[in-house]
Design a protein around this motif. Structure first.
Motif, PDB file in Angstrom:
ATOM      1  N   PRO A  83     -11.313  -8.900 -12.558  1.00  0.00           N
ATOM      2  CA  PRO A  83     -10.611  -7.696 -12.112  1.00  0.00           C
ATOM      3  C   PRO A  83      -9.112  -7.693 -12.429  1.00  0.00           C
ATOM      4  O   PRO A  83      -8.619  -6.752 -13.062  1.00  0.00           O
ATOM      5  CB  PRO A  83     -10.878  -7.686 -10.604  1.00  0.00           C
ATOM      6  N   ASP A  84      -8.385  -8.718 -11.993  1.00  0.00           N
ATOM      7  CA  ASP A  84      -6.928  -8.705 -12.186  1.00  0.00           C
ATOM      8  C   ASP A  84      -6.551  -8.768 -13.655  1.00  0.00           C
ATOM      9  O   ASP A  84      -5.616  -8.102 -14.096  1.00  0.00           O
ATOM     10  CB  ASP A  84      -6.281  -9.866 -11.416  1.00  0.00           C
ATOM     11  N   GLU A  85      -7.296  -9.564 -14.407  1.00  0.00           N
ATOM     12  CA  GLU A  85      -7.014  -9.699 -15.842  1.00  0.00           C
ATOM     13  C   GLU A  85      -7.264  -8.359 -16.553  1.00  0.00           C
ATOM     14  O   GLU A  85      -6.452  -7.932 -17.394  1.00  0.00           O
ATOM     15  CB  GLU A  85      -7.928 -10.774 -16.440  1.00  0.00           C
ATOM     16  N   THR A  86      -8.376  -7.703 -16.201  1.00  0.00           N
ATOM     17  CA  THR A  86      -8.696  -6.412 -16.824  1.00  0.00           C
ATOM     18  C   THR A  86      -7.587  -5.405 -16.537  1.00  0.00           C
ATOM     19  O   THR A  86      -7.121  -4.698 -17.433  1.00  0.00           O
ATOM     20  CB  THR A  86     -10.050  -5.873 -16.293  1.00  0.00           C
ATOM     21  N   GLU A  95      -4.702   0.456 -25.539  1.00  0.00           N
ATOM     22  CA  GLU A  95      -5.726   0.685 -26.576  1.00  0.00           C
ATOM     23  C   GLU A  95      -7.003  -0.108 -26.276  1.00  0.00           C
ATOM     24  O   GLU A  95      -8.084   0.223 -26.786  1.00  0.00           O
ATOM     25  CB  GLU A  95      -5.197   0.350 -27.979  1.00  0.00           C
ATOM     26  N   LEU A  96      -6.887  -1.131 -25.439  1.00  0.00           N
ATOM     27  CA  LEU A  96      -8.083  -1.909 -25.083  1.00  0.00           C
ATOM     28  C   LEU A  96      -8.961  -1.188 -24.063  1.00  0.00           C
ATOM     29  O   LEU A  96     -10.096  -1.606 -23.820  1.00  0.00           O
ATOM     30  CB  LEU A  96      -7.689  -3.282 -24.520  1.00  0.00           C
ATOM     31  N   THR A  97      -8.422  -0.126 -23.444  1.00  0.00           N
ATOM     32  CA  THR A  97      -9.230   0.579 -22.430  1.00  0.00           C
ATOM     33  C   THR A  97     -10.510   1.159 -23.040  1.00  0.00           C
ATOM     34  O   THR A  97     -11.454   1.439 -22.326  1.00  0.00           O
ATOM     35  CB  THR A  97      -8.436   1.725 -21.746  1.00  0.00           C
ATOM     36  N   ALA A  98     -10.519   1.346 -24.367  1.00  0.00           N
ATOM     37  CA  ALA A  98     -11.738   1.841 -25.019  1.00  0.00           C
ATOM     38  C   ALA A  98     -12.799   0.743 -25.107  1.00  0.00           C
ATOM     39  O   ALA A  98     -13.962   1.030 -25.399  1.00  0.00           O
ATOM     40  CB  ALA A  98     -11.404   2.363 -26.416  1.00  0.00           C
ATOM     41  N   TYR A  99     -12.396  -0.500 -24.888  1.00  0.00           N
ATOM     42  CA  TYR A  99     -13.318  -1.632 -25.105  1.00  0.00           C
ATOM     43  C   TYR A  99     -13.586  -2.462 -23.845  1.00  0.00           C
ATOM     44  O   TYR A  99     -14.399  -3.381 -23.880  1.00  0.00           O
ATOM     45  CB  TYR A  99     -12.759  -2.549 -26.202  1.00  0.00           C
ATOM     46  N   LEU A 100     -12.876  -2.156 -22.762  1.00  0.00           N
ATOM     47  CA  LEU A 100     -13.057  -2.939 -21.539  1.00  0.00           C
ATOM     48  C   LEU A 100     -13.726  -2.079 -20.476  1.00  0.00           C
ATOM     49  O   LEU A 100     -13.544  -0.866 -20.484  1.00  0.00           O
ATOM     50  CB  LEU A 100     -11.697  -3.454 -21.040  1.00  0.00           C
ATOM     51  N   PRO A 101     -14.464  -2.654 -19.522  1.00  0.00           N
ATOM     52  CA  PRO A 101     -14.776  -4.076 -19.370  1.00  0.00           C
ATOM     53  C   PRO A 101     -15.575  -4.626 -20.559  1.00  0.00           C
ATOM     54  O   PRO A 101     -16.122  -3.860 -21.354  1.00  0.00           O
ATOM     55  CB  PRO A 101     -15.632  -4.117 -18.096  1.00  0.00           C
ATOM     56  N   LEU A 131      -2.390 -12.001 -25.502  1.00  0.00           N
ATOM     57  CA  LEU A 131      -3.708 -11.419 -25.761  1.00  0.00           C
ATOM     58  C   LEU A 131      -4.624 -12.450 -26.439  1.00  0.00           C
ATOM     59  O   LEU A 131      -5.804 -12.559 -26.100  1.00  0.00           O
ATOM     60  CB  LEU A 131      -3.564 -10.167 -26.639  1.00  0.00           C
ATOM     61  N   ALA A 132      -4.052 -13.199 -27.349  1.00  0.00           N
ATOM     62  CA  ALA A 132      -4.849 -14.208 -28.066  1.00  0.00           C
ATOM     63  C   ALA A 132      -5.428 -15.232 -27.086  1.00  0.00           C
ATOM     64  O   ALA A 132      -6.584 -15.644 -27.224  1.00  0.00           O
ATOM     65  CB  ALA A 132      -3.992 -14.903 -29.115  1.00  0.00           C
ATOM     66  N   ARG A 133      -4.618 -15.617 -26.072  1.00  0.00           N
ATOM     67  CA  ARG A 133      -5.108 -16.584 -25.081  1.00  0.00           C
ATOM     68  C   ARG A 133      -6.305 -16.027 -24.326  1.00  0.00           C
ATOM     69  O   ARG A 133      -7.304 -16.712 -24.125  1.00  0.00           O
ATOM     70  CB  ARG A 133      -3.985 -16.934 -24.092  1.00  0.00           C
ATOM     71  N   ILE A 135      -8.335 -13.623 -25.267  1.00  0.00           N
ATOM     72  CA  ILE A 135      -9.482 -13.430 -26.168  1.00  0.00           C
ATOM     73  C   ILE A 135     -10.148 -14.766 -26.501  1.00  0.00           C
ATOM     74  O   ILE A 135     -11.377 -14.863 -26.536  1.00  0.00           O
ATOM     75  CB  ILE A 135      -9.023 -12.679 -27.445  1.00  0.00           C
ATOM     76  N   ASP A 136      -9.338 -15.794 -26.714  1.00  0.00           N
ATOM     77  CA  ASP A 136      -9.909 -17.121 -26.993  1.00  0.00           C
ATOM     78  C   ASP A 136     -10.775 -17.585 -25.817  1.00  0.00           C
ATOM     79  O   ASP A 136     -11.843 -18.168 -26.003  1.00  0.00           O
ATOM     80  CB  ASP A 136      -8.800 -18.146 -27.256  1.00  0.00           C
ATOM     81  N   GLN A 137     -10.290 -17.322 -24.598  1.00  0.00           N
ATOM     82  CA  GLN A 137     -11.048 -17.729 -23.412  1.00  0.00           C
ATOM     83  C   GLN A 137     -12.359 -16.937 -23.316  1.00  0.00           C
ATOM     84  O   GLN A 137     -13.414 -17.504 -23.022  1.00  0.00           O
ATOM     85  CB  GLN A 137     -10.204 -17.508 -22.146  1.00  0.00           C
ATOM     86  N   TRP A 138     -12.299 -15.632 -23.593  1.00  0.00           N
ATOM     87  CA  TRP A 138     -13.527 -14.803 -23.561  1.00  0.00           C
ATOM     88  C   TRP A 138     -14.536 -15.338 -24.571  1.00  0.00           C
ATOM     89  O   TRP A 138     -15.724 -15.439 -24.270  1.00  0.00           O
ATOM     90  CB  TRP A 138     -13.212 -13.351 -23.926  1.00  0.00           C
ATOM     91  N   GLU A 139     -14.032 -15.668 -25.760  1.00  0.00           N
ATOM     92  CA  GLU A 139     -14.933 -16.147 -26.807  1.00  0.00           C
ATOM     93  C   GLU A 139     -15.579 -17.476 -26.387  1.00  0.00           C
ATOM     94  O   GLU A 139     -16.789 -17.664 -26.530  1.00  0.00           O
ATOM     95  CB  GLU A 139     -14.164 -16.330 -28.124  1.00  0.00           C
ATOM     96  N   LYS A 140     -14.741 -18.364 -25.831  1.00  0.00           N
ATOM     97  CA  LYS A 140     -15.246 -19.684 -25.398  1.00  0.00           C
ATOM     98  C   LYS A 140     -16.317 -19.503 -24.300  1.00  0.00           C
ATOM     99  O   LYS A 140     -17.363 -20.141 -24.339  1.00  0.00           O
ATOM    100  CB  LYS A 140     -14.073 -20.510 -24.863  1.00  0.00           C
TER     101      LYS A 140
END
Lengths: 153, 165
Positions: A83-86, A95-101, A131-133, A135-140
């Motif tokens: 929640p807080d991260e989103t 621009e990420l609102t089109a892709y989140l959650p 953002l990279a941090r 995204i890397d965590q999501w991917e992991k």
């Protein structure tokens, strides 16, 4: 020469398959499990929660699919996020609102269940470390979730 | 490598495979657009209020033969009821014929269905955000899907333009 003629189509096909799969591996993440669809649905949501995310919604995509000749009526998209991260990321990167959650598709294929998601790296912006941090965590986490789903058979 | 004749394929099978592989030469591997240069997100400014813009999106989607599936805040389900940000609203809409067509081409595409537009009010400005199907077509590595994504791109831009006119 005869050997080359016999082997050429196979070499070409295998090469095409290899490069095609390699390309897909970069962009899309997929897992197959022998769990039934209801079992896999339940397990996926559990795995998502174990990684600290909240499952916000399970969306049906299959309404009317079988009537249209599609072979499965078991197709869902599972939405999830922290929640807080989103909230923080949507404010900083609207621009990420089109892709989140975040989301994972899950559908039945014969007796198996398939999980698919886009590799979150497609959302990255060059030079943005924060953002990279994330995204890397999501991917992991996705790699772990998909591996665990494959192992629970 | 062992000959595929020995592995059970007939001469005819091998000729068929060779003919199939050679047919790739005639297929255009290029999409009509370059997804690498496409922006990640389609973004439009709205001159209207959040509520009016949401209503416009719904009307524009219906005008394009879509059915409104639901309207929800982006944070719905992430936060307790009432604590979600009411200034980020997602409108979901679907055309079942299109959906089935897309799923028949590639079942993975369901990840980006049904269609959605996110309407956001931030710092007094209202903007619309949507996925860019042309950009996403690059993820799937499926030529047949490229055409469908091109058509979805046109539909999304039409809806976004109509909502902000």
């Amino acid at each position: 020469m005869n050997f080359v003629k016999r082997s050429l189509p196979v070499i070409v096909l295998k090469s095409l398959m290899f490069f095609s799969l390699a390309a897909q591996a970069d962009n899309m993440m997929m897992a197959r499990t022998t769990q039934t669809f209801p079992e896999a649905m339940s397990e996926l949501q559990e795995q998502i929660r174990l990684k600290g995310y909240v499952v916000s919604r399970v969306q049906r995509v299959d309404i009317g699919l079988t009537q249209s000749g599609y072979k499965t009526d078991k197709y869902r998209v599972v939405f999830y996020g922290k929640p807080d991260e989103t909230r923080k990321l949507c404010q900083r990167y609207p621009e990420l609102t089109a892709y989140l959650p975040l989301k994972i598709s899950i559908f039945a294929e014969e007796r198996d269940t398939i999980l698919v998601t886009a590799n979150p790296q497609h959302l990255s912006k060059a030079g943005d470390r924060e953002l990279a941090r994330a995204i890397d965590q999501w991917e992991k986490d996705l790699v772990d979730i998909f591996r665990n789903m494959r192992e629970v058979n | 490598m062992q000959s595929f004749l020995k592995q059970g394929m007939s001469e005819q099978d091998i000729n068929d495979v060779v003919a199939y592989v050679r047919s790739f030469e005639k297929q255009s591997l290029k999409a009509e657009y370059d997804f690498h240069v496409e922006p990640l997100t389609l973004i439009y400014d709205s001159p209207y209020s959040l509520e009016k813009t949401i209503a416009n999106v719904k009307l524009a989607a219906i005008g394009k033969n879509f059915r409104i599936i639901r309207e929800q805040t982006l944070e719905d389900g992430l936060f307790e009821k009432g604590k979600d940000n009411k200034k980020q609203v997602i409108v979901y809409f679907c055309n079942f014929k299109l959906l089935n067509q897309a799923l028949a081409v590639d079942p993975r595409v369901g990840l980006f269905l049904p269609c959605r537009v996110t309407v956001v009010e931030q710092a007094g400005e209202v903007k619309l955000y949507a996925i860019n199907p042309k950009r996403l077509s690059g993820l799937f590595n499926n030529n047949e899907l490229n055409k469908l994504c091109g058509s979805m791109y046109d539909t999304y831009t039409d809806i976004l333009e109509e909502s902000t006119l």
